[in-house]
Design an enzyme around this catalytic site. Structure first.
Site, PDB file in Angstrom:
ATOM      1  N   ASN A 191       0.852  -1.182   0.000  1.00 28.30           N
ATOM      2  CA  ASN A 191       0.000   0.000   0.000  1.00 28.30           C
ATOM      3  C   ASN A 191       0.887   1.231   0.000  1.00 28.30           C
ATOM      4  O   ASN A 191       1.748   1.385   0.866  1.00 28.30           O
ATOM      5  CB  ASN A 191      -0.908   0.019   1.238  1.00 28.30           C
ATOM      6  N   THR A 192       0.674   2.111  -0.965  1.00 34.68           N
ATOM      7  CA  THR A 192       1.522   3.296  -1.087  1.00 34.68           C
ATOM      8  C   THR A 192       0.990   4.416  -0.189  1.00 34.68           C
ATOM      9  O   THR A 192       0.669   5.516  -0.647  1.00 34.68           O
ATOM     10  CB  THR A 192       1.574   3.762  -2.555  1.00 34.68           C
ATOM     11  N   ARG A 193       0.913   4.098   1.077  1.00 30.61           N
ATOM     12  CA  ARG A 193       0.389   5.032   2.086  1.00 30.61           C
ATOM     13  C   ARG A 193       0.643   4.432   3.466  1.00 30.61           C
ATOM     14  O   ARG A 193       1.108   3.299   3.586  1.00 30.61           O
ATOM     15  CB  ARG A 193      -1.117   5.215   1.904  1.00 30.61           C
ATOM     16  N   LEU A 194       0.294   5.183   4.479  1.00 29.14           N
ATOM     17  CA  LEU A 194       0.319   4.638   5.837  1.00 29.14           C
ATOM     18  C   LEU A 194      -0.910   3.774   6.045  1.00 29.14           C
ATOM     19  O   LEU A 194      -1.973   4.048   5.495  1.00 29.14           O
ATOM     20  CB  LEU A 194       0.331   5.767   6.868  1.00 29.14           C
ATOM     21  N   GLN A 195      -0.772   2.753   6.863  1.00 24.55           N
ATOM     22  CA  GLN A 195      -1.883   1.892   7.202  1.00 24.55           C
ATOM     23  C   GLN A 195      -2.644   2.440   8.408  1.00 24.55           C
ATOM     24  O   GLN A 195      -2.118   3.258   9.178  1.00 24.55           O
ATOM     25  CB  GLN A 195      -1.377   0.484   7.556  1.00 24.55           C
TER      26      GLN A 195
END
Length: 229
Positions: free
Chosen positions: A41-45
């Site tokens: 995932n190209t983001r924070l979880q």
């Protein structure tokens, strides 16, 4: 060793696509400790507070700094794992009704406090929970020196988290934290289907309530007798 290998694989995934920014690499692991790439995932979880609690690194700050073009101020060798953390998503859902959304006003809403307890919260008492958005109210995170300590803090935090006016996943979280399979770590992705049977849970909750009422009655009778003496 497995954790180290997973970390190295995650770094290679990011390097392979020349990735810049905060991102999350997910793996699945089997009962023989073999791990398999699931996705990136190209983001924070949603679970990023867990990493923040055990590393002391503000990932949101780092994400913003990277987006602004600043270099990282830490290296891989600077990162150390301190203790254990876990997160419970507090949802406006009814676990007894197949986790259906629960829509109403938060008549009473009190957050737990204490050392090693963190709540990333999105609502206040008196707010109305809408049906149009994700039903998550907050993220409840606990940190301890060991996994067992983190679990015990989570139990305490759940007991001191008051939500009235809607159904929530607090009772479900308590069920999980008290379940022997979860406590031992011997569970898998089939945990809910295997263990969450609402009729049995209702009976358990009812039994616990009756026991608690009986204990309270005995205590009051003893106290009343002491007053008379």
């Amino acid at each position: 060793d497995v954790r180290k290998s997973m970390g190295e694989a995650a770094v290679k995934v990011a390097q392979a696509c020349q990735y810049e920014g905060a991102g999350t690499v997910e793996f699945l692991i089997d009962n023989k400790l073999n791990f398999y790439f699931l996705e990136m995932n190209t983001r924070l979880q949603v679970e990023h507070p867990i990493t923040e609690m055990i590393t002391g690194v503000d990932l949101v700050e780092q994400q913003i700094r990277i987006a602004e073009g600043y270099p990282l101020t830490i290296s891989q060798d600077d990162l150390k794992i301190n203790g254990h953390a876990m997160e419970l998503r507090i949802y406006a859902e009814d676990p007894m009704d197949n986790f259906a959304p629960s829509i109403n006003v938060l008549e009473e809403y009190i957050l737990p406090e204490g050392e090693g307890i963190r709540v990333d919260n999105g609502y206040l008492q008196g707010d109305k929970i809408p049906i149009y958005y994700d039903p998550m109210l907050a993220k409840l995170v606990t940190h301890g020196a060991t996994r067992i300590e983190a679990i015990e803090k989570m139990k305490f935090a759940i007991q001191n988290y008051t939500i009235k006016g809607i159904s929530s996943t607090l009772d479900f979280g308590s069920f999980v934290m008290h379940h022997h399979e979860f406590v031992s770590g011997d569970f898998d992705t089939n945990f809910i289907n295997k263990n969450w049977h609402k009729d049995e849970i209702k009976h358990t909750l009812k039994t616990e309530f009756i026991v608690a009422m009986d204990v309270a009655k005995q205590w009051l009778e003893a106290f009343d007798q002491k007053i008379k003496v």
